[in-house]
Design a protein around this motif. Structure first.
Motif, mmCIF file in Angstrom:
data_model
loop_
_atom_site.group_PDB
_atom_site.id
_atom_site.type_symbol
_atom_site.label_atom_id
_atom_site.label_comp_id
_atom_site.label_asym_id
_atom_site.label_seq_id
_atom_site.Cartn_x
_atom_site.Cartn_y
_atom_site.Cartn_z
ATOM 1 N N THR A 21 0.844 -1.189 0.000
ATOM 2 C CA THR A 21 0.000 0.000 0.000
ATOM 3 C C THR A 21 0.881 1.241 0.000
ATOM 4 O O THR A 21 1.986 1.232 0.555
ATOM 5 N N VAL A 30 -7.922 -0.153 -5.379
ATOM 6 C CA VAL A 30 -7.390 -1.505 -5.292
ATOM 7 C C VAL A 30 -7.170 -2.031 -6.707
ATOM 8 O O VAL A 30 -8.095 -2.030 -7.529
ATOM 9 N N VAL A 56 -3.639 0.239 -3.292
ATOM 10 C CA VAL A 56 -3.401 -1.092 -2.736
ATOM 11 C C VAL A 56 -3.232 -2.058 -3.892
ATOM 12 O O VAL A 56 -4.033 -2.061 -4.839
ATOM 13 N N LEU A 86 -8.567 -7.345 2.560
ATOM 14 C CA LEU A 86 -8.882 -5.964 2.910
ATOM 15 C C LEU A 86 -9.414 -5.859 4.337
ATOM 16 O O LEU A 86 -9.101 -4.907 5.059
ATOM 17 N N TYR A 95 -14.061 1.414 -1.852
ATOM 18 C CA TYR A 95 -13.020 1.018 -2.784
ATOM 19 C C TYR A 95 -13.394 1.360 -4.221
ATOM 20 O O TYR A 95 -14.530 1.168 -4.655
#
Length: 269
Positions: A21, A30, A56, A86, A95
């Motif tokens: 991250t 993500v 991420v 997560l 997200y």
């Protein structure tokens, strides 16, 4: 979390997944990779995203530094792994899920199973549930003396697509197609479809017109993905083949940046 860019090994229930991250802010972006690709393939793009929000990216089971999992696997298994990852890391939502190739079906299925966690999707030259059947229908009749490239393409579509043992992650693509047919609407979710602008194949290696016909079918399937939500932007990476992350990474970064701005405005983040 550990120092930026240092992989964190996270136990998701007897298996470890490696996750990185970088950056701060919401929504969290993500990145979901294509078939057989470790998270490192998106290192450079993730660092660009980190300038404007948290990014991420991770290694799926059996790739990079992550432990293997039982096989065969489907997008249901991959989405479940990402969900646990997560949750375990405490990485905050909502997200924006960005999926390339196989990653497209993964993020679509994730939204189907965990809709409250997902603010938007980015589908990057995403696979489509009907691509095998449509490509097979374009092939000329089989002959005993067909050229090697055509024979390999036919083999990949007729047999290897059906055999999970024929790909790096032991993914069951036929099961994936059935699962995707349960994800036929994204309601009014914000979506950006980023599609390649040039062929992924050399047309001189195949019968005349075949590559052009397959690219036309691919473009049609990309347009169908763009119709899954009334809030879709469709972006063409004009200089890119399938690996847009290598050919025009700036197109992906800008699409994600624009989506982050949109989500912040809509959700008042």
């Amino acid at each position: 979390m550990e120092e930026k860019n240092t992989p964190l090994l996270v136990d998701i229930g007897g298996r470890l997944l490696a996750v990185r991250t970088e950056g701060e802010g919401v929504p969290t972006v993500v990145l979901e990779m294509g078939l057989g690709a470790a998270g490192s393939i998106y290192d450079a793009i993730a660092k660009q995203i980190a300038y404007f929000t948290r990014a991420v990216w991770y290694d799926r089971a059996g790739l990079g530094l992550s432990d293997p999992a039982s096989t065969p696997r489907t997008i249901q298994d991959l989405a479940r792994d990402l969900h646990f990852l997560l949750q375990k890391t405490g990485i905050p939502g909502p997200y924006v899920l960005a999926g390339h190739s196989l990653g497209g079906p993964v993020v679509r299925f994730y939204r189907e199973r965990y809709p409250d966690e997902v603010a938007a999707l980015i589908l990057i030259d995403s696979s489509h549930e009907d691509q095998r059947e449509r490509c097979l229908a374009l092939l000329p009749p089989k002959s005993s003396d067909e050229a090697g490239n055509l024979a390999q393409l036919r083999l990949a579509l007729e047999r290897q697509w059906k055999d999970p043992n024929a790909n790096e992650e032991k993914i069951d693509n036929l099961a994936n197609s059935q699962l995707l047919r349960t994800c036929q609407s994204l309601d009014d979710l914000p979506v950006t479809v980023v599609s390649r602008g040039r062929s992924a194949q050399d047309p001189t290696k195949y019968p005349p017109g075949l590559v052009e016909a397959m690219e036309q079918a691919w473009r049609q399937m990309q347009c169908e993905l763009a119709r899954l939500s009334p809030k879709t932007q469709h972006v063409i990476a004009t200089r890119s083949g399938h690996m847009i992350n290598k050919d025009e990474p700036e197109v992906i970064v800008e699409a994600i940046r624009q989506m982050v701005i949109q989500v912040r405005e809509q959700c008042k983040l």
